[in-house]
Design a protein around this motif. Sequence first.
Motif, PDB file in Angstrom:
ATOM      1  N   ILE A   1       0.843  -1.196   0.000  1.00  0.00           N
ATOM      2  CA  ILE A   1       0.000   0.000   0.000  1.00  0.00           C
ATOM      3  C   ILE A   1       0.881   1.249   0.000  1.00  0.00           C
ATOM      4  O   ILE A   1       1.825   1.354   0.781  1.00  0.00           O
ATOM      5  N   LEU A   2       0.536   2.187  -0.876  1.00  0.00           N
ATOM      6  CA  LEU A   2       1.229   3.481  -0.934  1.00  0.00           C
ATOM      7  C   LEU A   2       0.352   4.539  -0.272  1.00  0.00           C
ATOM      8  O   LEU A   2      -0.824   4.678  -0.608  1.00  0.00           O
TER       9      LEU A   2
ATOM     10  N   THR B   1       4.139   1.903   2.312  1.00  0.00           N
ATOM     11  CA  THR B   1       5.169   2.832   1.856  1.00  0.00           C
ATOM     12  C   THR B   1       4.609   4.251   1.914  1.00  0.00           C
ATOM     13  O   THR B   1       3.502   4.507   1.435  1.00  0.00           O
ATOM     14  N   LEU B   2       5.357   5.153   2.516  1.00  0.00           N
ATOM     15  CA  LEU B   2       4.970   6.566   2.581  1.00  0.00           C
ATOM     16  C   LEU B   2       5.775   7.363   1.566  1.00  0.00           C
ATOM     17  O   LEU B   2       6.979   7.136   1.391  1.00  0.00           O
TER      18      LEU B   2
ATOM     19  N   TRP C   1       9.547   7.954  -9.620  1.00  0.00           N
ATOM     20  CA  TRP C   1       8.634   7.282 -10.554  1.00  0.00           C
ATOM     21  C   TRP C   1       9.102   5.853 -10.838  1.00  0.00           C
ATOM     22  O   TRP C   1       8.286   4.929 -10.899  1.00  0.00           O
ATOM     23  N   LYS C   2      10.403   5.664 -11.003  1.00  0.00           N
ATOM     24  CA  LYS C   2      10.928   4.316 -11.276  1.00  0.00           C
ATOM     25  C   LYS C   2      10.673   3.381 -10.103  1.00  0.00           C
ATOM     26  O   LYS C   2      10.303   2.217 -10.289  1.00  0.00           O
ATOM     27  N   ARG C   3      10.864   3.898  -8.886  1.00  0.00           N
ATOM     28  CA  ARG C   3      10.619   3.058  -7.704  1.00  0.00           C
ATOM     29  C   ARG C   3       9.151   2.680  -7.598  1.00  0.00           C
ATOM     30  O   ARG C   3       8.807   1.539  -7.285  1.00  0.00           O
ATOM     31  N   ILE C   4       8.277   3.625  -7.878  1.00  0.00           N
ATOM     32  CA  ILE C   4       6.841   3.355  -7.810  1.00  0.00           C
ATOM     33  C   ILE C   4       6.425   2.384  -8.913  1.00  0.00           C
ATOM     34  O   ILE C   4       5.620   1.472  -8.691  1.00  0.00           O
ATOM     35  N   SER C   5       6.990   2.541 -10.099  1.00  0.00           N
ATOM     36  CA  SER C   5       6.600   1.705 -11.233  1.00  0.00           C
ATOM     37  C   SER C   5       6.972   0.242 -11.035  1.00  0.00           C
ATOM     38  O   SER C   5       6.340  -0.649 -11.611  1.00  0.00           O
TER      39      SER C   5
END
Length: 528
Positions: free
Chosen positions: A22-23, A53-54, A135-139
């Motif tokens: 969960i973000l 993840t925050l 963005w790369k970490r989230i993707s």
Amino acid sequence: MDFIKFVRIVILCSSLCESSKILVTPVDAGYNSRLKNMIQIGKLLMNAGHEVTLLFSDQLEVDALYKLAETNTMNKTFNVIHYKKPPVDPSKDMDTLNQDWLKGMMKKNGVDALEYISSVFDVIISYPLEDDIVWKRISTANFDLIVSDENVYYSRIVAASFDVPLILYSNWGPMTFGANLVQRFNLALVPAFVEPYSDALSFSERVYNVWQYYKLLRVNENIFSKSIGLCRQHGYGEACDNIKDAEKTVSLIFMNRNDVLHYPLPLMPHVISLEGFFLETPKSLGHQYKDIIERAGKNGIIVVSFGSMFRKLWPELRTIFAKAFAAMPQTVIWSYEGPTPEGIGKNTYVSKWIPQESLLNHPATKVFVTQCGASSSFQALHYAVPVVGVPFFWDQPYYCQKLTERVKAGQTVHLEGITSEKLKRAMEEVIKNKTYKENAAKAAAIYHDQPIPPKDKVVYWAEYVIRHKGAPHLRSQGANALNFFQYFLLDITALVAAIIVAMAIILIIIVKKSISIFSRNFKKNKRD
């Protein structure tokens, strides 16, 4: 047989209790109760076994108030993704520590204040958009759910880009920043924004309410257009449209609302009232505060806090407060960190950070002097403490009205024309008149009479969305698809009006023809 049953139970439990990713995305504009409440959602989900993840800036953890409030290092509690934000002087930035910026907002009401700070939305969205590493970490994280403050538009882009269910959190209850995030099904009884109205609006209030609603639509359109433009500049494509369209795609809206405090209003089933989920279990007071309360004796104590934003006050106002507190027989515990106010009394203890909930829970507390922020209002309700509300801006007049007029658990003293004598009289009245305490106790009893504890409700509904990979079945497609004329039945009104006009015309023609025939026959008969 028993072993087989045991294996089945283990398999069932593992399938039901599977950890999800969960973000959680709070608004990062300085540490305040709004951000703290989003962190609390993260903690509740983490304690339920999920990987949380925050997302916030790399500057938050150096915030002085953050260090006071969050005693545990955030990285030891959650996974944290930091986006880069250049260091700024918060006293000059659009930040909650900038007193001049805050005072500028105080001169404006409702939608005008939102328009005044609209450039904040550009700042909130720009920094994470500019950070490609984020963005790369989230993707690559494969999140199962995003829980976001309603004002973090970046989360809407992520949700649309990776098809992740989105829950938006409204800290101010039904008074969302988006005009249609929670549909205002009837402006005759539902305030458009943060006006301190009841659900029985006068004619002039209804006129102003409708005017505010259409102003809010216009301000929303400008904010959305700017944010979408910034998003497209960074190459995020069609996902940018979800900034504006989130009200049509969001799975749930977590709303900080309770029936005893807020007036009734019609809500869709995807709008979930969370009733002060952020309230914590009061801890035992330390020796310092125990000694203060013991010395206060039978007079008791007054707890004073104006929230995270107004911990420092301009000279004339802090002097007014200090002199009013000095004139009271009670001991005053004041959360304040500015220069020592002129006229402060020996009965007043000042501290940068106080154990607010533990003090409100103590029987020695006679009254809570508060700005009536959303969190403080729920604390007063939960602990059955009468209040003297001193609202500064935004939702604070709205919540003061709820506590003092709907719940009838205190009095409101407005900043305009405030004096030490006015504040002193209000505190004396609330302490001496036992009706305020009785009303607070009645409201607290209703508030606590809930079928599902608010904290459990957060976890249940978050997991509900995860299990069903969204909740579009709870969101009204019709309400989102109807245009202005359909929504207000103007097309049907026009049809009925056309039918009535047509029937009237036909009737007039028939009457005219009848009169003409009658007249000709009459003249003919007369000649004969």
